[in-house]
Design a protein around this motif. Structure first.
Motif, PDB file in Angstrom:
ATOM      1  N   HIS A   4       0.803  -1.225   0.000  1.00 17.93           N
ATOM      2  CA  HIS A   4       0.000   0.000   0.000  1.00 17.93           C
ATOM      3  C   HIS A   4       0.833   1.272   0.000  1.00 17.93           C
ATOM      4  N   THR A   5       1.977   1.245   0.655  1.00 15.75           N
ATOM      5  CA  THR A   5       2.762   2.466   0.800  1.00 15.75           C
ATOM      6  C   THR A   5       3.865   2.511  -0.238  1.00 15.75           C
ATOM      7  N   ARG A   6       3.975   3.653  -0.873  1.00 16.81           N
ATOM      8  CA  ARG A   6       5.025   3.863  -1.872  1.00 16.81           C
ATOM      9  C   ARG A   6       5.872   5.053  -1.452  1.00 16.81           C
ATOM     10  N   LYS A   7       7.158   4.945  -1.731  1.00 21.45           N
ATOM     11  CA  LYS A   7       8.098   6.035  -1.432  1.00 21.45           C
ATOM     12  C   LYS A   7       8.935   6.295  -2.677  1.00 21.45           C
ATOM     13  N   TRP A   8       9.228   7.549  -2.867  1.00 22.73           N
ATOM     14  CA  TRP A   8      10.082   7.972  -3.971  1.00 22.73           C
ATOM     15  C   TRP A   8      11.457   8.231  -3.375  1.00 22.73           C
ATOM     16  N   VAL A   9      12.473   7.570  -3.866  1.00 23.31           N
ATOM     17  CA  VAL A   9      13.827   7.716  -3.329  1.00 23.31           C
ATOM     18  C   VAL A   9      14.411   9.036  -3.834  1.00 23.31           C
ATOM     19  N   LYS A  10      14.686   9.938  -2.875  1.00 22.15           N
ATOM     20  CA  LYS A  10      15.174  11.283  -3.188  1.00 22.15           C
ATOM     21  C   LYS A  10      16.626  11.444  -2.733  1.00 22.15           C
ATOM     22  N   PRO A  11      17.280  12.492  -3.137  1.00 22.54           N
ATOM     23  CA  PRO A  11      18.696  12.681  -2.785  1.00 22.54           C
ATOM     24  C   PRO A  11      18.977  12.610  -1.282  1.00 22.54           C
ATOM     25  N   GLU A  12      18.069  13.126  -0.462  1.00 26.52           N
ATOM     26  CA  GLU A  12      18.299  13.117   0.991  1.00 26.52           C
ATOM     27  C   GLU A  12      18.196  11.720   1.594  1.00 26.52           C
ATOM     28  N   ASP A  13      17.730  10.746   0.823  1.00 27.34           N
ATOM     29  CA  ASP A  13      17.584   9.370   1.298  1.00 27.34           C
ATOM     30  C   ASP A  13      18.794   8.495   0.960  1.00 27.34           C
ATOM     31  N   LEU A  14      19.798   9.072   0.301  1.00 23.04           N
ATOM     32  CA  LEU A  14      20.920   8.279  -0.205  1.00 23.04           C
ATOM     33  C   LEU A  14      22.102   8.207   0.760  1.00 23.04           C
ATOM     34  N   ASN A  15      22.854   7.129   0.648  1.00 23.44           N
ATOM     35  CA  ASN A  15      24.115   6.983   1.385  1.00 23.44           C
ATOM     36  C   ASN A  15      25.262   7.470   0.489  1.00 23.44           C
ATOM     37  N   PRO A  16      26.509   7.472   0.957  1.00 21.71           N
ATOM     38  CA  PRO A  16      27.630   7.944   0.136  1.00 21.71           C
ATOM     39  C   PRO A  16      27.850   7.135  -1.155  1.00 21.71           C
ATOM     40  N   ASN A  17      27.280   5.943  -1.228  1.00 21.65           N
ATOM     41  CA  ASN A  17      27.409   5.130  -2.446  1.00 21.65           C
ATOM     42  C   ASN A  17      26.354   5.461  -3.493  1.00 21.65           C
ATOM     43  N   GLY A  18      25.457   6.389  -3.176  1.00 21.03           N
ATOM     44  CA  GLY A  18      24.415   6.774  -4.122  1.00 21.03           C
ATOM     45  C   GLY A  18      23.226   5.832  -4.138  1.00 21.03           C
ATOM     46  N   THR A  19      23.117   4.987  -3.128  1.00 21.31           N
ATOM     47  CA  THR A  19      21.971   4.092  -3.024  1.00 21.31           C
ATOM     48  C   THR A  19      21.175   4.441  -1.769  1.00 21.31           C
ATOM     49  N   LEU A  20      19.992   3.875  -1.676  1.00 21.25           N
ATOM     50  CA  LEU A  20      19.116   4.166  -0.548  1.00 21.25           C
ATOM     51  C   LEU A  20      19.785   3.785   0.769  1.00 21.25           C
ATOM     52  N   PHE A  21      19.854   4.723   1.706  1.00 25.22           N
ATOM     53  CA  PHE A  21      20.429   4.513   3.026  1.00 25.22           C
ATOM     54  C   PHE A  21      19.513   3.584   3.810  1.00 25.22           C
ATOM     55  N   GLY A  22      20.079   2.516   4.355  1.00 24.75           N
ATOM     56  CA  GLY A  22      19.296   1.528   5.095  1.00 24.75           C
ATOM     57  C   GLY A  22      18.525   2.122   6.248  1.00 24.75           C
ATOM     58  N   GLY A  23      19.099   3.106   6.924  1.00 24.77           N
ATOM     59  CA  GLY A  23      18.419   3.744   8.052  1.00 24.77           C
ATOM     60  C   GLY A  23      17.142   4.446   7.636  1.00 24.77           C
ATOM     61  N   SER A  24      17.164   5.087   6.470  1.00 28.10           N
ATOM     62  CA  SER A  24      15.943   5.732   5.959  1.00 28.10           C
ATOM     63  C   SER A  24      14.869   4.690   5.684  1.00 28.10           C
ATOM     64  N   LEU A  25      15.273   3.599   5.050  1.00 27.43           N
ATOM     65  CA  LEU A  25      14.318   2.543   4.730  1.00 27.43           C
ATOM     66  C   LEU A  25      13.735   1.920   5.998  1.00 27.43           C
ATOM     67  N   LEU A  26      14.582   1.674   6.991  1.00 33.11           N
ATOM     68  CA  LEU A  26      14.098   1.073   8.241  1.00 33.11           C
ATOM     69  C   LEU A  26      13.136   2.009   8.982  1.00 33.11           C
ATOM     70  N   LYS A  27      13.380   3.299   8.906  1.00 38.62           N
ATOM     71  CA  LYS A  27      12.460   4.269   9.516  1.00 38.62           C
ATOM     72  C   LYS A  27      11.093   4.179   8.842  1.00 38.62           C
ATOM     73  N   TRP A  28      11.085   4.113   7.520  1.00 41.31           N
ATOM     74  CA  TRP A  28       9.818   4.011   6.783  1.00 41.31           C
ATOM     75  C   TRP A  28       9.086   2.725   7.144  1.00 41.31           C
ATOM     76  N   ILE A  29       9.839   1.622   7.234  1.00 40.30           N
ATOM     77  CA  ILE A  29       9.231   0.324   7.561  1.00 40.30           C
ATOM     78  C   ILE A  29       8.637   0.349   8.958  1.00 40.30           C
ATOM     79  N   ASP A  30       9.374   0.857   9.935  1.00 40.88           N
ATOM     80  CA  ASP A  30       8.886   0.884  11.320  1.00 40.88           C
ATOM     81  C   ASP A  30       7.617   1.724  11.417  1.00 40.88           C
ATOM     82  N   GLU A  31       7.597   2.843  10.725  1.00 43.29           N
ATOM     83  CA  GLU A  31       6.411   3.700  10.739  1.00 43.29           C
ATOM     84  C   GLU A  31       5.233   2.989  10.074  1.00 43.29           C
TER      85      GLU A  31
END
Length: 127
Positions: A4-31
């Motif tokens: 049901h929930t969709r997220k758009w990966v934006k620049p502020e969600d990235l880690n230094p490797n240019g991929t989605l930062f795990g901490g951002s994803l885990l925050k979204w999942i917990d919420e």
């Protein structure tokens, strides 16, 4: 599993490797899991008790649209156990899986309290 929930990966969600930062994803999942538990248990007093092994299967990049899927797997007396998968909305490629997330219904005094639920409640059944 419903997604049901969709997220758009934006620049502020990235880690230094240019991929989605795990901490951002885990925050979204917990919420999302907390909201799911609130809806299923009919109580806003739920807390995260346990998140099992988190399996990062692949990564997401800036501009990707990801979707979170959560489903109830077990109703305890005071708890709700769920399973989670995150995938790329377009390719359907799995990004992350969590086999077990447990949320507990809390009473006013901060201790677990029975919720009385035994099965998944669907929105259509609530209307």
């Amino acid at each position: 599993m419903n997604f049901h929930t969709r997220k758009w990966v934006k620049p502020e969600d990235l880690n230094p490797n240019g991929t989605l930062f795990g901490g951002s994803l885990l925050k979204w999942i917990d919420e999302e899991a907390a909201i799911y538990a609130i809806v299923q248990l009919g109580s806003q007093s739920v807390v995260t008790k346990l998140i099992s092994e988190i399996n990062f299967v692949s990564s997401a990049r800036q501009g990707d649209i990801i979707e979170l899927g959560i489903t109830a797997t077990e109703f305890g007396r005071t708890s709700l156990t769920m399973r989670c998968e995150v995938r790329n909305k377009i390719t359907r490629k799995s990004i992350l899986t969590i086999d077990k997330m447990v949320f507990v219904n809390m009473g006013e005094n901060g201790t677990p309290v029975a919720h009385g639920k035994t099965e998944i409640t669907y929105i259509k059944d609530q209307l």
